[in-house]
Design an enzyme around this catalytic site. Structure first.
Site, short mmCIF file in Angstrom:
data_model
loop_
_atom_site.label_atom_id
_atom_site.label_comp_id
_atom_site.label_asym_id
_atom_site.label_seq_id
_atom_site.Cartn_x
_atom_site.Cartn_y
_atom_site.Cartn_z
N LYS A 20 0.84 -1.20 0.00
CA LYS A 20 0.00 0.00 0.00
C LYS A 20 0.88 1.26 0.00
CE LYS A 20 -3.78 -2.42 2.35
NZ LYS A 20 -4.71 -2.44 3.51
N TYR A 60 -12.20 -2.91 -3.39
CA TYR A 60 -12.77 -3.00 -2.04
C TYR A 60 -14.30 -2.97 -2.06
CZ TYR A 60 -8.22 -2.56 0.32
OH TYR A 60 -6.95 -2.79 0.81
N PHE A 68 -15.71 3.23 6.87
CA PHE A 68 -14.33 3.58 6.54
C PHE A 68 -14.01 3.46 5.05
CE2 PHE A 68 -14.45 -0.88 7.92
CZ PHE A 68 -13.83 -1.53 6.86
N ARG A 96 -1.57 -14.80 3.91
CA ARG A 96 -2.31 -14.14 5.00
C ARG A 96 -1.59 -14.31 6.34
NH1 ARG A 96 -6.60 -10.57 3.97
NH2 ARG A 96 -7.32 -11.09 6.05
N THR A 102 -5.68 -8.08 10.28
CA THR A 102 -6.07 -6.78 9.70
C THR A 102 -5.61 -5.64 10.61
OG1 THR A 102 -7.98 -7.83 8.69
CG2 THR A 102 -8.04 -5.43 8.87
N ARG A 113 2.64 -7.10 9.19
CA ARG A 113 1.93 -6.04 9.93
C ARG A 113 2.39 -5.98 11.39
NH1 ARG A 113 -3.96 -7.46 7.23
NH2 ARG A 113 -3.85 -6.03 5.44
N ASN A 123 -2.05 -0.09 7.29
CA ASN A 123 -1.49 -1.43 7.58
C ASN A 123 -0.63 -2.00 6.45
OD1 ASN A 123 -3.54 -2.19 5.88
ND2 ASN A 123 -4.64 -3.45 7.38
N HIS A 126 -1.74 -5.47 1.37
CA HIS A 126 -2.98 -6.22 1.10
C HIS A 126 -2.62 -7.63 0.66
CE1 HIS A 126 -6.83 -7.44 -0.62
NE2 HIS A 126 -6.11 -7.92 -1.61
N GLU A 137 -9.23 -10.67 -7.90
CA GLU A 137 -8.31 -9.53 -7.74
C GLU A 137 -7.20 -9.55 -8.79
OE1 GLU A 137 -7.17 -9.81 -3.61
OE2 GLU A 137 -9.17 -9.23 -2.93
P1 DAT Z 1 -7.62 -7.23 5.24
O1 DAT Z 1 -6.85 -6.12 4.58
O2 DAT Z 1 -6.89 -7.80 6.42
O3 DAT Z 1 -8.09 -8.29 4.28
P2 DAT Z 1 -10.35 -6.23 5.23
O4 DAT Z 1 -10.46 -6.81 3.86
O5 DAT Z 1 -11.41 -6.58 6.21
O6 DAT Z 1 -8.94 -6.56 5.88
O7 DAT Z 1 -10.33 -4.65 5.12
C1 DAT Z 1 -9.61 -4.01 4.09
C2 DAT Z 1 -8.84 -2.87 4.69
O8 DAT Z 1 -9.74 -1.91 5.23
C3 DAT Z 1 -7.95 -3.25 5.87
O9 DAT Z 1 -6.67 -3.70 5.46
C4 DAT Z 1 -7.85 -1.98 6.64
C5 DAT Z 1 -9.20 -1.33 6.40
N1 DAT Z 1 -10.13 -1.60 7.50
C6 DAT Z 1 -10.75 -2.76 7.79
N2 DAT Z 1 -11.53 -2.65 8.86
C7 DAT Z 1 -11.40 -1.36 9.27
C8 DAT Z 1 -11.95 -0.59 10.35
N3 DAT Z 1 -12.82 -1.13 11.21
N4 DAT Z 1 -11.57 0.71 10.45
C9 DAT Z 1 -10.69 1.25 9.58
N5 DAT Z 1 -10.15 0.60 8.55
C10 DAT Z 1 -10.49 -0.69 8.40
MG MG Z 2 -9.43 -8.17 2.69
#
Ligand code: DAT
Ligand code: MG
Length: 158
Positions: A20, A60, A68, A96, A102, A113, A123, A126, A137
């Site tokens: 990222k 996303y 968010f 992962r 996350t 992370r 973070n 991805h 993706e």
């Molecule tokens: P990951 O990236 O671990 O697959 P995700 O797909 O649930 O997690 O979410 C995508 C991204 O969105 C994640 O890397 C960070 C952000 N994110 C997720 N949950 C969040 C939250 N509750 N508040 C802020 N950002 C969040």
């Molecule tokens: Mg994800």
């Protein structure tokens, strides 16, 4: 030499990994690529790019109703990213595990992370969360001709 029987399908599993904008700005590109290389995964595609908002919104899309979501798209659009495809046995799950959780606060030391970031909204990396999503993706971020077909000399030893 006795080797477990691995089918080509299992060896050829692929995942989409993206460093990222904060990972790029903080100079962590080499460190992250190194971890996937050293683990034994095979690099299939990589590009350094400033992703469009349309691409990021689609990437996303499952999170579009979350509060968010706009900030997440803005963050991902705030600078260049490194988009990659890595291949190997169980690469989606292993990727992962290598990423951590996350929320960096829940991520163990030794994970990407866990070692390099503090907050969920910064973070740094991805990784696809399922084989199905990895395929979606990869097709979203890469054209078929950008996926490089080659033999990795280490393959038989890992
Ligand atoms: P990951 O990236 O671990 O697959 P995700 O797909 O649930 O997690 O979410 C995508 C991204 O969105 C994640 O890397 C960070 C952000 N994110 C997720 N949950 C969040 C939250 N509750 N508040 C802020 N950002 C969040
Ligand atoms: Mg994800």
């Amino acid at each position: 030499m006795v080797r477990p029987a691995l089918t080509m399908a299992s060896i050829a599993e692929r995942t989409f990994i993206a460093i990222k904008p904060d990972g790029v700005q903080r100079g962590l590109v080499g460190e992250i690529i190194k971890r996937f290389e050293q683990k034994g995964f095979k690099l299939v595609a990589m590009k350094f790019m400033h992703a469009s908002e349309d691409l990021l919104r689609e990437h996303y899309i499952d999170l579009k109703d979350r509060p968010f979501y706009p900030g997440l798209v803005e963050y991902m659009h705030s600078g260049p990213v490194v988009a990659m495809v890595w291949e190997g046995l169980n690469v989606v799950k292993a990727g992962r595990v290598m990423l951590g959780e996350t929320n960096p606060a829940d991520s163990k030391p030794g994970t990407i992370r866990g070692d390099f970031c503090i907050q969920m909204s910064r973070n740094i990396i991805h990784g696809s969360n399922s084989v199905e999503n990895a395929e979606i993706e990869i097709n979203l971020w890469f054209t078929p001709d950008e996926l490089v077909d080659y033999t990795c000399c280490e393959h038989e030893w890992i």
